[in-house]
Design a protein around this motif. Structure first.
Motif, PDB file in Angstrom:
ATOM      1  N   LEU A  31       4.014   5.548 -13.892  1.00 17.31           N
ATOM      2  CA  LEU A  31       2.893   6.006 -13.591  1.00 17.31           C
ATOM      3  C   LEU A  31       2.235   6.457 -15.203  1.00 17.31           C
ATOM      4  CD1 LEU A  31       3.266   8.023 -10.550  1.00 17.31           C
ATOM      5  CD2 LEU A  31       1.946   5.666 -10.639  1.00 17.31           C
ATOM      6  N   THR A  38      -9.608  -2.617  -8.293  1.00 15.96           N
ATOM      7  CA  THR A  38      -8.478  -2.465  -9.020  1.00 15.96           C
ATOM      8  C   THR A  38      -8.651  -3.341 -10.296  1.00 15.96           C
ATOM      9  OG1 THR A  38      -7.202  -1.792  -7.104  1.00 15.96           O
ATOM     10  CG2 THR A  38      -6.070  -2.613  -8.958  1.00 15.96           C
ATOM     11  N   LYS A  77      -0.995   2.784 -13.420  1.00 16.78           N
ATOM     12  CA  LYS A  77       0.466   2.350 -13.667  1.00 16.78           C
ATOM     13  C   LYS A  77       0.728   1.280 -14.712  1.00 16.78           C
ATOM     14  CE  LYS A  77       0.440   1.358  -9.334  1.00 16.78           C
ATOM     15  NZ  LYS A  77       0.927   1.082  -7.671  1.00 16.78           N
ATOM     16  N   ASP A 110      -6.978   1.741 -10.699  1.00 16.23           N
ATOM     17  CA  ASP A 110      -7.973   1.920  -9.670  1.00 16.23           C
ATOM     18  C   ASP A 110      -9.289   2.444 -10.104  1.00 16.23           C
ATOM     19  OD1 ASP A 110      -6.351   0.744  -7.803  1.00 16.23           O
ATOM     20  OD2 ASP A 110      -6.091   2.169  -6.526  1.00 16.23           O
ATOM     21  N   GLN A 124       1.006  -1.194   0.012  1.00 23.44           N
ATOM     22  CA  GLN A 124      -0.155   0.197   0.026  1.00 23.44           C
ATOM     23  C   GLN A 124       0.878   1.124  -0.012  1.00 23.44           C
ATOM     24  OE1 GLN A 124      -3.462  -0.169  -0.193  1.00 23.44           O
ATOM     25  NE2 GLN A 124      -2.993  -2.391  -0.589  1.00 23.44           N
ATOM     26  N   THR A 125       0.580   2.143  -0.982  1.00 23.69           N
ATOM     27  CA  THR A 125       1.369   3.594  -0.987  1.00 23.69           C
ATOM     28  C   THR A 125       0.466   4.490  -1.279  1.00 23.69           C
ATOM     29  OG1 THR A 125       1.760   3.261  -3.394  1.00 23.69           O
ATOM     30  CG2 THR A 125       3.172   2.147  -2.021  1.00 23.69           C
ATOM     31  N   PRO A 147      -1.665   7.398  -3.105  1.00 20.32           N
ATOM     32  CA  PRO A 147      -2.130   7.173  -4.348  1.00 20.32           C
ATOM     33  C   PRO A 147      -1.146   7.994  -5.471  1.00 20.32           C
ATOM     34  CG  PRO A 147      -3.947   7.577  -3.144  1.00 20.32           C
ATOM     35  CD  PRO A 147      -2.805   7.939  -2.250  1.00 20.32           C
ATOM     36  N   ASN A 148      -1.370   7.332  -6.722  1.00 23.12           N
ATOM     37  CA  ASN A 148      -0.514   7.917  -7.714  1.00 23.12           C
ATOM     38  C   ASN A 148       0.933   7.979  -7.513  1.00 23.12           C
ATOM     39  OD1 ASN A 148      -2.957   8.482  -9.351  1.00 23.12           O
ATOM     40  ND2 ASN A 148      -3.440  10.054  -7.880  1.00 23.12           N
ATOM     41  N   THR A 149       1.792   6.969  -6.777  1.00 20.83           N
ATOM     42  CA  THR A 149       3.100   7.035  -6.474  1.00 20.83           C
ATOM     43  C   THR A 149       3.385   5.573  -6.728  1.00 20.83           C
ATOM     44  OG1 THR A 149       2.934   6.462  -3.969  1.00 20.83           O
ATOM     45  CG2 THR A 149       2.937   8.868  -4.667  1.00 20.83           C
ATOM     46  N   ARG A 185      -7.484   6.461 -10.722  1.00 19.75           N
ATOM     47  CA  ARG A 185      -6.404   6.796 -10.054  1.00 19.75           C
ATOM     48  C   ARG A 185      -5.575   5.666 -10.127  1.00 19.75           C
ATOM     49  NH1 ARG A 185      -7.621   6.728  -3.539  1.00 19.75           N
ATOM     50  NH2 ARG A 185      -7.637   4.440  -3.247  1.00 19.75           N
ATOM     51  N   ASN A 186      -4.088   5.756  -9.657  1.00 21.35           N
ATOM     52  CA  ASN A 186      -3.173   4.777  -9.655  1.00 21.35           C
ATOM     53  C   ASN A 186      -3.087   4.237 -10.913  1.00 21.35           C
ATOM     54  OD1 ASN A 186      -2.316   5.269  -6.988  1.00 21.35           O
ATOM     55  ND2 ASN A 186      -3.847   3.780  -6.027  1.00 21.35           N
ATOM     56  N   GLU A 224       8.357  -1.161  -7.016  1.00 23.59           N
ATOM     57  CA  GLU A 224       7.749  -0.843  -8.234  1.00 23.59           C
ATOM     58  C   GLU A 224       8.700  -0.360  -9.364  1.00 23.59           C
ATOM     59  OE1 GLU A 224       3.122  -0.743  -7.195  1.00 23.59           O
ATOM     60  OE2 GLU A 224       4.473   1.044  -6.788  1.00 23.59           O
TER      61      GLU A 224
END
Length: 249
Positions: A39, A174, A241, A99, A22-23, A25-27, A238-239, A32
């Motif tokens: 991203l 997701t 990637k 997401d 878990q990080t 959002p958008n990172t 969002r997120n 990774e």
């Protein structure tokens, strides 16, 4: 091997994806980044995206706010007034994570292998679609064949597993899409729900029996744009990637 590979076009499996760290959002985590993830949405701008029939990002109908990229239209029209958005470059072999959050009765989708030149008229750009839908409220869930227009399905071709883990409307789900050569997978909330092999007689029969039969050589492309669909319903993403993969499994 050929028989086994071909049969995957009709197999729905449920395999749990290992837990993802878990990080914010958008990172991306250092792990990774080391694995090659990038991203496609920075949470602040529309950089990397444009209209499917425009060199620029739509001036209305889409909004970048609060770490989300969202459809703001309410008309329920495919392609909407704003239209779909696509990446500014094509992808061939990849693992994509997105997401998404639905509103009641909403319809949307994540498309890949998109060719924006196929459909120059009204409606959405043409490509494979990971269906995003409120199955309980939107009528499209009851159309198609055996549920192949429901959440996480390969739209109008392969239905997602019936026991797929869907979170309630208003919560984040997701999506994960994996493409390596002919092999494709759809995942929902860590569970594989669709798997297929392209370029086989069985898969081409799925295309021939679908709405896509009118588009020459549909399903045969080796690369294409990624797309977020404006179907005239408020939906947020969002997120977003991606990491590119070798062609082989």
């Amino acid at each position: 091997m050929l028989i086994r590979a071909v049969s995957l076009a009709f197999t729905f499996v449920a395999i749990t994806l290992p837990a993802i760290a878990q990080t914010a959002p958008n990172t991306l985590t250092p792990q990774e980044k080391a694995q090659g993830w990038h991203l496609l949405f920075d949470g602040k701008t529309s950089n990397g995206w444009r209209g499917d029939h425009s060199p620029t990002f739509p001036t209305s109908g889409w909004q970048v706010k609060d770490g989300m990229i969202s459809v703001t239209e309410h008309g329920g029209e495919e392609g909407g007034n704003a239209g779909d958005i696509i990446t500014t470059r094509k992808y061939a072999n990849f693992e994509l994570m997105v997401d998404f959050r639905l509103t009641p009765g909403a319809n949307s989708g994540i498309k890949y292998f998109v060719d924006p030149d196929l459909n120059k008229g009204s409606g959405s750009a043409i490509g494979f679609e990971y269906q995003i839908l409120d199955d309980a409220r939107h009528p499209d869930a009851k159309k198609g064949v055996n549920g192949d227009r429901t959440m996480a399905s390969l739209y109008d071709m392969i239905a997602a597993a019936k026991d797929k883990p869907v979170k309630p409307i208003g919560e984040w789900n997701t999506a994960r899409i994996v493409v390596r050569g002919a092999h494709g997978e759809h995942w929902l909330n860590g569970v594989k729900v669709v798997e297929y092999e392209r370029f086989t007689p069985q898969f081409r029969k799925l295309v021939a029996d679908s709405k896509y039969h009118v588009w020459p050589n549909f399903g045969e492309a080796h690369d294409g744009y990624l797309l977020l669909q404006d179907h005239g319903f408020p939906v947020s993403f969002r997120n977003i990637k991606i990491r590119e993969l070798p062609a082989g499994k």
